[in-house]
Design a protein around this motif. Structure first.
Motif, PDB file in Angstrom:
ATOM      1  N   UNK A 180      37.643  23.787  44.689  1.00 39.50           N
ATOM      2  CA  UNK A 180      38.867  23.873  43.895  1.00 39.50           C
ATOM      3  C   UNK A 180      40.059  23.465  44.761  1.00 39.50           C
ATOM      4  N   UNK A 181      40.758  22.377  44.394  1.00 35.83           N
ATOM      5  CA  UNK A 181      41.943  21.998  45.162  1.00 35.83           C
ATOM      6  C   UNK A 181      43.049  23.037  44.989  1.00 35.83           C
ATOM      7  N   UNK A 182      43.835  23.223  46.042  1.00 34.47           N
ATOM      8  CA  UNK A 182      44.893  24.224  46.007  1.00 34.47           C
ATOM      9  C   UNK A 182      46.027  23.818  46.941  1.00 34.47           C
ATOM     10  N   UNK A 183      47.167  24.423  46.745  1.00 37.29           N
ATOM     11  CA  UNK A 183      48.311  24.166  47.618  1.00 37.29           C
ATOM     12  C   UNK A 183      48.318  25.111  48.817  1.00 37.29           C
ATOM     13  N   UNK A 184      47.236  25.812  49.041  1.00 42.65           N
ATOM     14  CA  UNK A 184      47.143  26.772  50.137  1.00 42.65           C
ATOM     15  C   UNK A 184      47.117  28.202  49.650  1.00 42.65           C
ATOM     16  N   UNK A 185      47.493  28.421  48.386  1.00 41.85           N
ATOM     17  CA  UNK A 185      47.390  29.754  47.808  1.00 41.85           C
ATOM     18  C   UNK A 185      46.000  29.907  47.197  1.00 41.85           C
ATOM     19  N   UNK A 186      45.577  31.138  47.034  1.00 44.79           N
ATOM     20  CA  UNK A 186      44.235  31.396  46.505  1.00 44.79           C
ATOM     21  C   UNK A 186      44.187  31.107  45.002  1.00 44.79           C
ATOM     22  N   UNK A 187      43.195  30.335  44.556  1.00 49.85           N
ATOM     23  CA  UNK A 187      43.065  30.044  43.117  1.00 49.85           C
ATOM     24  C   UNK A 187      42.724  31.296  42.316  1.00 49.85           C
ATOM     25  N   UNK A 188      42.927  31.209  41.012  1.00 51.59           N
ATOM     26  CA  UNK A 188      42.473  32.249  40.092  1.00 51.59           C
ATOM     27  C   UNK A 188      41.052  31.872  39.718  1.00 51.59           C
ATOM     28  N   UNK A 189      40.104  32.705  40.115  1.00 55.44           N
ATOM     29  CA  UNK A 189      38.692  32.437  39.878  1.00 55.44           C
ATOM     30  C   UNK A 189      38.131  33.452  38.895  1.00 55.44           C
ATOM     31  N   UNK A 190      37.147  33.041  38.094  1.00 58.67           N
ATOM     32  CA  UNK A 190      36.551  33.982  37.146  1.00 58.67           C
ATOM     33  C   UNK A 190      35.725  35.049  37.862  1.00 58.67           C
ATOM     34  N   UNK A 191      35.570  36.178  37.221  1.00 56.62           N
ATOM     35  CA  UNK A 191      34.753  37.262  37.756  1.00 56.62           C
ATOM     36  C   UNK A 191      33.331  36.735  37.953  1.00 56.62           C
ATOM     37  N   UNK A 192      32.768  37.029  39.100  1.00 53.92           N
ATOM     38  CA  UNK A 192      31.415  36.582  39.404  1.00 53.92           C
ATOM     39  C   UNK A 192      31.365  35.364  40.308  1.00 53.92           C
ATOM     40  N   UNK A 193      32.478  34.648  40.442  1.00 52.85           N
ATOM     41  CA  UNK A 193      32.540  33.518  41.374  1.00 52.85           C
ATOM     42  C   UNK A 193      32.724  34.081  42.778  1.00 52.85           C
ATOM     43  N   UNK A 194      31.904  33.657  43.713  1.00 51.85           N
ATOM     44  CA  UNK A 194      31.951  34.185  45.079  1.00 51.85           C
ATOM     45  C   UNK A 194      32.637  33.177  45.996  1.00 51.85           C
ATOM     46  N   UNK A 195      33.746  33.598  46.606  1.00 56.52           N
ATOM     47  CA  UNK A 195      34.466  32.738  47.545  1.00 56.52           C
ATOM     48  C   UNK A 195      33.628  32.565  48.802  1.00 56.52           C
ATOM     49  N   UNK A 196      33.282  31.325  49.122  1.00 59.65           N
ATOM     50  CA  UNK A 196      32.532  31.023  50.342  1.00 59.65           C
ATOM     51  C   UNK A 196      33.471  30.744  51.503  1.00 59.65           C
ATOM     52  N   UNK A 197      34.519  29.973  51.225  1.00 61.49           N
ATOM     53  CA  UNK A 197      35.478  29.650  52.279  1.00 61.49           C
ATOM     54  C   UNK A 197      36.732  29.034  51.664  1.00 61.49           C
ATOM     55  N   UNK A 198      37.818  29.158  52.378  1.00 63.83           N
ATOM     56  CA  UNK A 198      39.071  28.491  52.009  1.00 63.83           C
ATOM     57  C   UNK A 198      39.495  27.716  53.240  1.00 63.83           C
ATOM     58  N   UNK A 199      39.659  26.423  53.065  1.00 59.05           N
ATOM     59  CA  UNK A 199      40.030  25.595  54.209  1.00 59.05           C
ATOM     60  C   UNK A 199      40.971  24.502  53.753  1.00 59.05           C
ATOM     61  N   UNK A 200      42.097  24.406  54.422  1.00 61.79           N
ATOM     62  CA  UNK A 200      43.057  23.366  54.083  1.00 61.79           C
ATOM     63  C   UNK A 200      43.484  23.419  52.633  1.00 61.79           C
ATOM     64  N   UNK A 201      43.272  22.321  51.936  1.00 61.71           N
ATOM     65  CA  UNK A 201      43.740  22.181  50.557  1.00 61.71           C
ATOM     66  C   UNK A 201      42.657  22.459  49.531  1.00 61.71           C
TER      67      UNK A 201
END
Length: 90
Positions: free
Chosen positions: A52-73
């Motif tokens: 999911x592309x982002x401006x550096x803020x955390x996206x709004x993800x549906x319940x059950x989606x597991x964040x693996x990593x956030x890197x850059x954009x």
């Protein structure tokens, strides 16, 4: 080498599908006024890694989606079968 689609230029939406042995995987996205919405359909019995592309803020993800990593954009999630919609600022 694996490449992820880039949201660049004047393109405001896109969609695609791919037939897998488990069924059809689909994705579509659109952006408007700095907001991004990504929808993903994962066939039964499958899992997917969603970038999911982002401006550096955390996206709004549906319940059950597991964040693996956030890197850059981008933020990367793991999801199971079903319909998933993510929202972010870009």
């Amino acid at each position: 080498m694996r490449r992820n689609p880039a949201v660049e230029g004047d393109l405001t939406s896109a969609s695609g599908s791919y037939r897998t042995p488990y069924g059809t995987a689909r994705t579509s996205w659109e952006r408007q006024d700095g907001h991004f919405r990504l929808s993903v359909d994962v066939p039964a019995g499958s899992t997917a890694e969603v970038h999911v592309p982002t401006d550096g803020t955390r996206p709004v993800a549906p319940k059950g989606a597991r964040l693996l990593r956030a890197q850059g954009a981008e933020a990367v999630y793991e999801v199971g079968s079903g319909h998933w919609t993510f929202r972010s600022a870009i």
